[in-house]
Design a protein around this motif. Structure first.
Motif, PDB file in Angstrom:
ATOM      1  N   GLU A 229       0.829  -1.206   0.000  1.00 26.77           N
ATOM      2  CA  GLU A 229       0.000   0.000   0.000  1.00 26.77           C
ATOM      3  C   GLU A 229       0.867   1.261   0.000  1.00 26.77           C
ATOM      4  O   GLU A 229       0.551   2.233  -0.708  1.00 26.77           O
ATOM      5  CB  GLU A 229      -0.919  -0.007   1.220  1.00 26.77           C
ATOM      6  CG  GLU A 229      -2.000  -1.084   1.150  1.00 26.77           C
ATOM      7  CD  GLU A 229      -2.766  -1.224   2.460  1.00 26.77           C
ATOM      8  OE1 GLU A 229      -3.877  -1.768   2.428  1.00 26.77           O
ATOM      9  OE2 GLU A 229      -2.233  -0.812   3.524  1.00 26.77           O
TER      10      GLU A 229
ATOM     11  N   TYR B  77       0.170  -8.978  -4.310  1.00 27.07           N
ATOM     12  CA  TYR B  77      -0.614  -7.759  -4.076  1.00 27.07           C
ATOM     13  C   TYR B  77      -0.562  -6.843  -5.296  1.00 27.07           C
ATOM     14  O   TYR B  77      -1.581  -6.285  -5.709  1.00 27.07           O
ATOM     15  CB  TYR B  77      -0.096  -7.016  -2.842  1.00 27.07           C
ATOM     16  CG  TYR B  77      -0.449  -7.679  -1.528  1.00 27.07           C
ATOM     17  CD1 TYR B  77      -1.761  -8.031  -1.220  1.00 27.07           C
ATOM     18  CD2 TYR B  77       0.534  -7.943  -0.581  1.00 27.07           C
ATOM     19  CE1 TYR B  77      -2.087  -8.637  -0.020  1.00 27.07           C
ATOM     20  CE2 TYR B  77       0.224  -8.554   0.626  1.00 27.07           C
ATOM     21  CZ  TYR B  77      -1.085  -8.903   0.901  1.00 27.07           C
ATOM     22  OH  TYR B  77      -1.401  -9.498   2.084  1.00 27.07           O
TER      23      TYR B  77
ATOM     24  N   ALA C 182      -4.625  -4.674  -2.369  1.00 24.73           N
ATOM     25  CA  ALA C 182      -3.808  -3.511  -1.991  1.00 24.73           C
ATOM     26  C   ALA C 182      -4.263  -2.329  -2.827  1.00 24.73           C
ATOM     27  O   ALA C 182      -4.066  -2.294  -4.041  1.00 24.73           O
ATOM     28  CB  ALA C 182      -2.336  -3.796  -2.230  1.00 24.73           C
TER      29      ALA C 182
END
Length: 333
Positions: free
Chosen positions: A97, A149, A158
């Motif tokens: 992230e 992700y 994410a």
């Protein structure tokens, strides 16, 4: 027969440890990083990386993703990244992230280098992780998880991060990450600036075992310490700051980056001197005026056949540090 590489054909990059100098504070370190990044961007350096360290009074880049964003916002086109994020210290989703956010804000400019060491002592590692149960064998699993992700194949999404092309590098000071980078077809950066004796074995492991995947062919970057000045004598004097820093780490008592001194003989024992000089080998720690630096860098490039060099210059005075990078740029541009 291997063709000799020249500096006309490889990028030069910067490793910034955001040094906190004796008498200074992290606030000034960050201002110096902005100034240096803007300066080296104009000089033509390719990328600018920060390393994650903790519980070290002389290094301010602990919140690595935060300072990457700060520097990316103060520059225009140079790639900015982590050299690296110590992945076992973090939840993999959080790193996806964070770097997804950085790449979204600064598209096409963010690198994510990953290491498996704590970047700290055991007490700091425990404070970061709350447990030290993470095993070396878990690092490849974490890398797979991080890639999932970005690829959007994980069970948790994410956002931002999913679907973004963020280059992942593996970093190492031994053979472990060299083999993993080869297996996964990723670029590899070796910490030759503090592990010079393992450089060639690690590079050979990487190149000999490389399997095309993310990359079609191996891409190896090596770290180099450069303390350049207008004369050999001044460079050798400036280099005593880095030598003192390594000495303090070896003693288990890290300090802020100390000012240069005229002689280290009153500071270290013969055994400590030998230990520091082994880590700061003349092969990958190049200290001197322009001609000596040029020869040292050319010799190391010929020895390693690196695709890129990333230069660390631990110099107490900011103006001298900027000048060191200017000298390197003048030599090879």
């Amino acid at each position: 027969m291997t063709t000799a590489k020249t500096f006309n054909h490889i990028p030069l990059s910067v490793l910034d440890l955001a040094p906190v100098v004796e008498g200074g504070k992290p606030e000034q370190s960050f201002k110096n990083s902005v100034d240096l990044a803007q300066h080296v961007e104009k000089l033509g350096f390719h990328r600018y990386w920060f390393a994650e360290h903790h519980n070290m009074p002389g290094i301010a880049s602990s919140a690595t993703s935060v300072i990457i964003g700060h520097i990316a916002g103060a520059t225009n086109q140079m790639r900015i990244g982590a050299g690296g994020i110590m992945l076992p210290n973090h939840a993999t989703l959080a790193i996806a992230e964070q770097f997804g956010t950085l790449e979204t804000m600064y598209p096409g400019r963010i690198d994510l280098g990953l290491g498996r060491a704590p970047g700290s002592d055991q007490a700091a590692a425990h404070a970061l992780r709350r447990t030290l149960n993470m095993r070396v064998e878990d690092f490849p699993m974490q890398v797979d998880e991080l890639q999932s992700y970005f690829e959007g194949t994980a069970s948790v999404r994410a956002v931002p991060g999913e679907g973004l092309d963020i280059p992942i590098w593996l970093l190492g000071s031994s053979g472990f990450s060299a083999q993993l980078a080869a297996k996964k077809g990723l670029p590899f950066s070796f910490a030759s600036h503090f592990a010079p004796d393992y450089t060639i074995p690690a590079l050979n492991l990487y190149r000999d075992n490389f399997k095309a995947d993310v990359l079609d062919k191996p891409y190896a970057m090596v770290g180099v310490n450069v303390i350049a000045a207008d004369t050999d004598e001044k460079a050798e004097w400036l280099a005593t700051s880095q030598q003192q820093q390594f000495l303090s780490i070896r003693r288990g008592q890290p300090t802020k980056l100390q000012p240069p001194i005229d002689s280290l003989d009153e500071v270290w024992s013969p055994m400590e001197r030998a230990t520091v000089e082994q880590s700061l080998s003349s092969r990958s720690t190049i200290v001197g005026g322009p001609e000596k630096v040029k020869k040292g860098l050319e010799d190391f490039l010929n020895e390693t056949q690196a695709d890129e060099m990333i230069i660390n210059s631990q110099i107490y005075n900011h103006e001298d540090r900027v000048r060191s990078y200017e000298i390197v740029a003048e030599l090879f541009n």
